[in-house]
Design an enzyme around this catalytic site. Sequence first.
Site, PDB file in Angstrom:
ATOM      1  CE1 TYR A   1      -3.993  -1.563   5.191  1.00  0.00           C
ATOM      2  CE2 TYR A   1      -3.247   0.648   4.650  1.00  0.00           C
ATOM      3  CZ  TYR A   1      -3.662  -0.602   4.257  1.00  0.00           C
ATOM      4  OH  TYR A   1      -3.762  -0.905   2.917  1.00  0.00           O
TER       5      TYR A   1
ATOM      6  CB  SER B   1      -0.899   0.017   1.236  1.00  0.00           C
ATOM      7  OG  SER B   1      -1.535   1.272   1.377  1.00  0.00           O
TER       8      SER B   1
END
Length: 346
Positions: free
Chosen positions: A232, A219
């Site tokens: 995250y 990501s």
Amino acid sequence: MIAFGHDHPMTTQPPPDHDARSAAGDPAPERMGSHGRRVFLSGAAALASAVGLSAVGSTASASPEKTPDDQPDPRRRGGRFQDKVVIITGATSGIGRGTALAFAAEGAKVGFCGRRVELGHQVEREIRRAGGTALYVRCDVRVERDVRTFVDRVADEYGGLDIAFNNAGIGRTGPVHEVPSETFDDVMSTNVRGVFLALKYQIPHLMARGKGVVIVTSSSAAEISRATGSVYSASKRALEGLVRGAALDYGRHGIRINSIMPGTTDTPFIRPPDIDDATWEQAKIWMGQNNVDALQRLGEVDDIARSVLGLASDDFPYMTGASVFVDGGVTAGRRLLMPPGAPPGS
């Protein structure tokens, strides 16, 4: 202000994107947390207001995902991946599903996993009806026995492995002091340990081939973090280390290992509930124009799938240990802010 983003932070008026994938790569809204869920749900109204349309309360159904009729027939294509064996984690929806269909459309034999059995068999049927070859196996990537069984079954079914796309992951939000320890453990177990386990059992099969390719879904949050997204981001940053270290370990065996870093992508879970098709199409245009500096649009599943297939092909024989941004240029343009409580993305 309510923000909306996928893998890359975005500041917009629409509601936050979560596009979380469960341990099997499936959306898991019930595990988002009460605060994030409230922000997500309340965002539908803000989204409608932002694009000047009425959305909440509409009875229009969500746009369906592409069917096999929309996919090229591998028997017509010949395909870059004819008879290659591809294994994918988290492929019952979204990016994983789209990539499984794309590999199959280019002649690959695709083995994939996910926890949602009904959707898994549906994707399996879609590929087979389009003339492709596919095997669905239920697997939770947090469970080592599941992962080993899944990998070995695909390799046994098709006589080995050539390409792995380790895509499963989840997103969670919250300031560090408010994040339950179990949530932290779940994110790390899914996003990092899940990929570690996949690699652990895939690599021997690739070594037996004498070469292979692994692509991991990371990501842009690995590079650009934001408030409430620390857990995250930490998990995706850890993936970068895992990918680079593994690339060094197995390059001498002819195995290339890279990560792909998607931007905001139009998958089923980023779409707010109770919003009609027309509003959603307008919202996507608005978000792209206001957030994606370079290409001025949100990503589509096909954009990411094509990038994965490109990295998996023979066109990048000297690329390994690399992190490839596929975000329309957002990361290159600016650092964007997200408000507290907005989910971090996939």
